[in-house]
Design an enzyme around this catalytic site. Structure first.
Site, PDB file in Angstrom:
ATOM      1  N   THR A  39      27.901   1.788  30.527  1.00 47.80           N
ATOM      2  CA  THR A  39      28.460   2.887  29.673  1.00 47.80           C
ATOM      3  C   THR A  39      28.897   4.180  30.573  1.00 47.80           C
ATOM      4  O   THR A  39      30.067   5.403  30.653  1.00 47.80           O
ATOM      5  CB  THR A  39      27.474   3.724  28.955  1.00 47.80           C
ATOM      6  OG1 THR A  39      27.537   1.812  27.547  1.00 47.80           O
ATOM      7  CG2 THR A  39      27.676   5.163  28.224  1.00 47.80           C
TER       8      THR A  39
ATOM      9  N   TYR B  91      32.068   3.606  21.764  1.00 48.13           N
ATOM     10  CA  TYR B  91      33.486   3.114  22.769  1.00 48.13           C
ATOM     11  C   TYR B  91      33.097   1.895  23.208  1.00 48.13           C
ATOM     12  O   TYR B  91      32.705   1.111  22.650  1.00 48.13           O
ATOM     13  CB  TYR B  91      32.820   4.378  23.893  1.00 48.13           C
ATOM     14  CG  TYR B  91      31.427   4.223  24.240  1.00 48.13           C
ATOM     15  CD1 TYR B  91      31.008   3.045  24.813  1.00 48.13           C
ATOM     16  CD2 TYR B  91      30.294   4.441  23.462  1.00 48.13           C
ATOM     17  CE1 TYR B  91      29.610   2.472  25.845  1.00 48.13           C
ATOM     18  CE2 TYR B  91      29.339   4.239  23.499  1.00 48.13           C
ATOM     19  CZ  TYR B  91      28.466   3.111  24.833  1.00 48.13           C
ATOM     20  OH  TYR B  91      27.219   3.267  25.160  1.00 48.13           O
TER      21      TYR B  91
ATOM     22  N   SER C 237      26.182  -4.647  29.928  1.00 48.02           N
ATOM     23  CA  SER C 237      25.301  -5.055  30.741  1.00 48.02           C
ATOM     24  C   SER C 237      24.568  -5.837  29.568  1.00 48.02           C
ATOM     25  O   SER C 237      23.622  -6.857  30.300  1.00 48.02           O
ATOM     26  CB  SER C 237      24.268  -3.711  31.146  1.00 48.02           C
ATOM     27  OG  SER C 237      23.693  -3.569  30.248  1.00 48.02           O
TER      28      SER C 237
ATOM     29  N   THR D 182      22.896   0.393  30.794  1.00 46.95           N
ATOM     30  CA  THR D 182      21.256   0.388  30.620  1.00 46.95           C
ATOM     31  C   THR D 182      20.744  -0.254  29.409  1.00 46.95           C
ATOM     32  O   THR D 182      19.362  -0.537  29.028  1.00 46.95           O
ATOM     33  CB  THR D 182      21.147   2.213  29.319  1.00 46.95           C
ATOM     34  OG1 THR D 182      21.868   1.676  28.704  1.00 46.95           O
ATOM     35  CG2 THR D 182      21.644   2.933  30.537  1.00 46.95           C
ATOM     36  N   ASP D 183      21.419  -1.405  28.927  1.00 45.81           N
ATOM     37  CA  ASP D 183      20.379  -2.234  27.951  1.00 45.81           C
ATOM     38  C   ASP D 183      19.964  -2.842  28.356  1.00 45.81           C
ATOM     39  O   ASP D 183      18.269  -3.898  28.075  1.00 45.81           O
ATOM     40  CB  ASP D 183      21.590  -3.002  27.486  1.00 45.81           C
ATOM     41  CG  ASP D 183      22.727  -2.704  26.192  1.00 45.81           C
ATOM     42  OD1 ASP D 183      22.071  -1.308  25.593  1.00 45.81           O
ATOM     43  OD2 ASP D 183      24.003  -3.046  25.758  1.00 45.81           O
TER      44      ASP D 183
ATOM     45  N   LYS E 206      14.027   0.857  28.314  1.00 48.46           N
ATOM     46  CA  LYS E 206      15.107   1.776  27.671  1.00 48.46           C
ATOM     47  C   LYS E 206      14.426   1.513  26.089  1.00 48.46           C
ATOM     48  O   LYS E 206      13.362   0.787  25.545  1.00 48.46           O
ATOM     49  CB  LYS E 206      16.173   0.864  27.484  1.00 48.46           C
ATOM     50  CG  LYS E 206      17.300   1.623  26.436  1.00 48.46           C
ATOM     51  CD  LYS E 206      18.404   0.763  26.408  1.00 48.46           C
ATOM     52  CE  LYS E 206      19.669   1.894  26.327  1.00 48.46           C
ATOM     53  NZ  LYS E 206      20.237   1.266  26.113  1.00 48.46           N
TER      54      LYS E 206
ATOM     55  N   GLU F 299      -7.179 -13.941  23.322  1.00 50.38           N
ATOM     56  CA  GLU F 299      -6.540 -14.518  22.504  1.00 50.38           C
ATOM     57  C   GLU F 299      -6.849 -15.887  22.373  1.00 50.38           C
ATOM     58  O   GLU F 299      -6.072 -16.302  21.129  1.00 50.38           O
ATOM     59  CB  GLU F 299      -4.975 -13.959  21.896  1.00 50.38           C
ATOM     60  CG  GLU F 299      -5.574 -12.096  20.976  1.00 50.38           C
ATOM     61  CD  GLU F 299      -6.672 -12.028  20.222  1.00 50.38           C
ATOM     62  OE1 GLU F 299      -5.924 -13.061  18.981  1.00 50.38           O
ATOM     63  OE2 GLU F 299      -7.152 -11.024  19.781  1.00 50.38           O
TER      64      GLU F 299
HETATM   65  N1  LIG Z   1      24.434   3.033  27.374  1.00 47.82           N
HETATM   66  C1  LIG Z   1      24.644   1.762  27.398  1.00 47.82           C
HETATM   67  O1  LIG Z   1      25.002   1.838  29.466  1.00 47.82           O
HETATM   68  C2  LIG Z   1      24.750   0.740  27.220  1.00 47.82           C
HETATM   69  C3  LIG Z   1      25.989  -0.256  27.443  1.00 47.82           C
HETATM   70  N2  LIG Z   1      25.763  -1.669  25.827  1.00 47.82           N
HETATM   71  C4  LIG Z   1      25.533  -1.294  28.077  1.00 47.82           C
HETATM   72  O2  LIG Z   1      24.176  -1.713  28.334  1.00 47.82           O
HETATM   73  O3  LIG Z   1      26.443  -1.173  29.460  1.00 47.82           O
END
Ligand SMILES: NC(=O)C[C@H](N)C(=O)O
Length: 333
Positions: free
Chosen positions: A16, A30, A63, A96-97, A169, A290
């Site tokens: 992103t 987006y 990602s 970020t994923d 995350k 467990e």
């Molecule tokens: N905020 C992000 O970067 C989300 C995006 N789907 C990615 O991980 O590429």
């Protein structure tokens, strides 16, 4: 090149932070991974005042499409660059994923004490209050800072510094999504300057036993997720598909549902290494808690999330099949 400034290479992979939306208010829906590395750098001219910045486009992907193949390419490039005396630090721009997974993989396989900082954004570059530019500015400062040397791979997001091993995350869409809940983030970035307050005690980078320099694939390791009413379908399918290791994301303290356990025991008897982890998100999965791990010959994940346990198990399997040795690694890294 300005004398006296650190030399920082930005390796761009997409996400992103390189995304664009239809309007300035498009913060969901987006398109990720459209802006190239030179445009990312040009959008933040301030970074060229704090470092001699070079950009390389390694991938251009969201990602959710990151994987073992990309990790090996990226890690080899990071190691090659950091071996050069004229590179002081590296910034990796990333979606970020799966950012936390790439960061932890690199934390285990980068062979340098120089700073490696992974950064992303939650809002695309076209959005109001896009967080990419400030995150990139902070990341470049951090990668060029002597204070970041020897700290392992760092994640710089939202003015905070997190250690790769423990960060996750934690929100689907908000800018403050990266958190190291109970164990705690390790510092802040303010005015471009890092302030550190704690260190990770687990071994990383130059102190690990993992070497990816001659590898072009990693062993297949998958995650089976537990929930009320779960059976053994996923475990059996993953083993049939060739998994060499399985991480069980158990409920609670890594508990094994009765309808799943026989399939895990059978997988172990076929040589598949089983790591008991937990879907809970915090806490230690207790060995012999467990489940009787000694008797079952299972490994426990300690505090690693299932997705990070998968990474350590893959790397562990490049060295050994001994569950005793693999358990030692889970208490070391
Ligand atoms: N905020 C992000 O970067 C989300 C995006 N789907 C990615 O991980 O590429």
């Amino acid at each position: 090149q300005t004398a006296g400034l650190p030399n920082v290479t930005i390796l761009a992979t997409g996400g992103t932070i390189a995304g664009t939306g239809a309007t300035s208010t498009t913060t969901v829906g987006y398109t990720a991974a459209t802006v190239g590395v030179q445009a990312l750098i040009a959008a933040v001219p301030e970074i060229t005042k704090v470092a001699n910045v070079t950009g390389e486009q390694v991938f251009q992907i969201a990602s959710e499409n990151m994987g073992n193949e990309q990790w090996l390419i990226l890690a080899k490039r990071v190691n090659a660059l950091l071996a050069q005396p004229n590179v002081d630090g590296i910034v990796i721009t990333h979606g970020t994923d799966t950012l936390e997974e790439t960061a932890y993989f690199l934390d285990l396989v980068v062979k340098s004490r120089k700073p490696v900082v992974v950064v992303g954004s939650m809002r695309p570059s076209t959005a109001l209050s896009a967080d990419g530019p400030i995150n990139l500015y902070n990341a470049v400062n951090l990668a060029g800072s002597p204070a970041a040397v020897g700290k392992g791979v760092l994640v710089a997001m939202n003015d905070q510094i997190h250690a790769a091993r423990d960060v996750t995350k934690a929100n689907t869409t908000t800018a403050d999504t990266f958190r190291t809940a109970e164990l705690g983030m390790i510092g802040y970035i303010q005015g471009g300057k890092p302030f550190f307050y704690r260190d990770v005690t687990r071994k990383h980078t130059v102190d690990t036993e993992f070497d990816i320099s001659k590898l072009d694939a990693l062993p297949q390791v998958d995650v089976a997720y537990a929930y009320a009413n779960v059976g053994d379908v996923a475990v059996k399918a993953l083993v049939a598909a060739g998994a060499k290791g399985l991480v069980h994301a158990g409920v609670g303290n890594g508990s094994l549902p009765a309808k799943t356990k026989p399939a895990l025991v059978a997988a172990r008897s076929q040589g598949v290494v089983i790591v008991r982890s937990a879907r809970v998100g915090q806490g230690i999965v207790a060995r012999n808690g467990e489940a009787n791990d000694d008797q079952l010959d299972f490994v426990v994940s300690d505090t690693l999330s299932p997705q990070k346990a998968r990474i350590l198990l893959m790397l562990a399997l490049t060295k050994t099949n001994s569950t005793k040795e693999i358990q030692r690694m889970f208490y070391t890294y």
